[in-house]
Design a protein around this motif. Sequence first.
Motif, PDB file in Angstrom:
ATOM      1  N   PHE A   1     -12.866-103.310  45.397  1.00 12.79           N
ATOM      2  CA  PHE A   1     -13.776-102.205  45.079  1.00 12.79           C
ATOM      3  C   PHE A   1     -14.717-101.955  46.256  1.00 12.79           C
ATOM      4  CE2 PHE A   1     -17.614-100.242  43.654  1.00 12.79           C
ATOM      5  CZ  PHE A   1     -17.209 -99.309  42.708  1.00 12.79           C
ATOM      6  N   ASN A   2     -15.340-103.010  46.742  1.00  6.29           N
ATOM      7  CA  ASN A   2     -16.319-102.870  47.820  1.00  6.29           C
ATOM      8  C   ASN A   2     -15.700-102.339  49.110  1.00  6.29           C
ATOM      9  OD1 ASN A   2     -18.448-103.635  46.193  1.00  6.29           O
ATOM     10  ND2 ASN A   2     -18.310-105.794  46.771  1.00  6.29           N
ATOM     11  N   ALA A   3     -14.430-102.618  49.320  1.00  5.71           N
ATOM     12  CA  ALA A   3     -13.741-102.100  50.511  1.00  5.71           C
ATOM     13  C   ALA A   3     -13.599-100.580  50.459  1.00  5.71           C
ATOM     14  CB  ALA A   3     -12.369-102.755  50.648  1.00  5.71           C
ATOM     15  N   GLN A   4     -13.662-100.001  49.264  1.00  9.47           N
ATOM     16  CA  GLN A   4     -13.545 -98.547  49.118  1.00  9.47           C
ATOM     17  C   GLN A   4     -14.870 -97.817  49.300  1.00  9.47           C
ATOM     18  OE1 GLN A   4     -10.547 -97.000  48.840  1.00  9.47           O
ATOM     19  NE2 GLN A   4      -9.820 -99.082  49.142  1.00  9.47           N
TER      20      GLN A   4
ATOM     21  N   GLY B   1     -11.776 -90.676  52.963  1.00  6.52           N
ATOM     22  CA  GLY B   1     -10.418 -90.145  52.829  1.00  6.52           C
ATOM     23  C   GLY B   1      -9.963 -90.169  51.380  1.00  6.52           C
ATOM     24  N   TRP B   2      -9.069 -89.265  51.037  1.00  9.98           N
ATOM     25  CA  TRP B   2      -8.590 -89.212  49.666  1.00  9.98           C
ATOM     26  C   TRP B   2      -7.130 -88.813  49.662  1.00  9.98           C
ATOM     27  CZ3 TRP B   2     -10.660 -91.502  45.788  1.00  9.98           C
ATOM     28  CH2 TRP B   2     -10.202 -91.248  44.494  1.00  9.98           C
ATOM     29  N   GLY B   3      -6.397 -89.313  48.728  1.00  6.75           N
ATOM     30  CA  GLY B   3      -4.989 -88.978  48.582  1.00  6.75           C
ATOM     31  C   GLY B   3      -4.461 -89.610  47.318  1.00  6.75           C
ATOM     32  N   SER B   4      -3.210 -89.355  47.039  1.00  5.39           N
ATOM     33  CA  SER B   4      -2.641 -89.862  45.791  1.00  5.39           C
ATOM     34  C   SER B   4      -2.559 -91.387  45.776  1.00  5.39           C
ATOM     35  CB  SER B   4      -1.270 -89.247  45.529  1.00  5.39           C
ATOM     36  OG  SER B   4      -0.378 -89.549  46.571  1.00  5.39           O
TER      37      SER B   4
ATOM     38  N   HIS C   1      -4.610 -96.472  43.503  1.00  4.79           N
ATOM     39  CA  HIS C   1      -5.272 -97.755  43.778  1.00  4.79           C
ATOM     40  C   HIS C   1      -6.546 -97.865  42.964  1.00  4.79           C
ATOM     41  CE1 HIS C   1      -8.285-100.163  45.958  1.00  4.79           C
ATOM     42  NE2 HIS C   1      -7.274-100.938  46.292  1.00  4.79           N
ATOM     43  N   ASP C   2      -7.402 -96.857  43.071  1.00  3.88           N
ATOM     44  CA  ASP C   2      -8.696 -96.919  42.413  1.00  3.88           C
ATOM     45  C   ASP C   2      -8.559 -96.918  40.891  1.00  3.88           C
ATOM     46  OD1 ASP C   2      -9.698 -96.917  44.973  1.00  3.88           O
ATOM     47  OD2 ASP C   2     -10.572 -94.911  44.860  1.00  3.88           O
TER      48      ASP C   2
END
Length: 87
Positions: free
Chosen positions: A26-29, A34-37, A42-43
Amino acid sequence: MNNNSLYADFAARFAKVSLQSLIDSFNAQVGCRGWGSARACHDMALIDELKRRGIDLSAISQGGGTSFAHKVALDSDGQKLIIADNE
């Protein structure tokens, strides 16, 4: 690879790791713009696994959405995410 397969792959991976590893993921995000499918899958799988483990996500969830604006940690009882960064 379609989104269902991506989600399933992430969900299987997250089901096998420690709670601290989920928090690290979570913290790595946090701060990633950037965003994508693939990131969406993942999220979603990450949040679903935290919920499956009974973790209270109220510090990062509101109105059906989840915020990746702040790093998190577990509270002292190990049952609830709390905001961990200093702002």
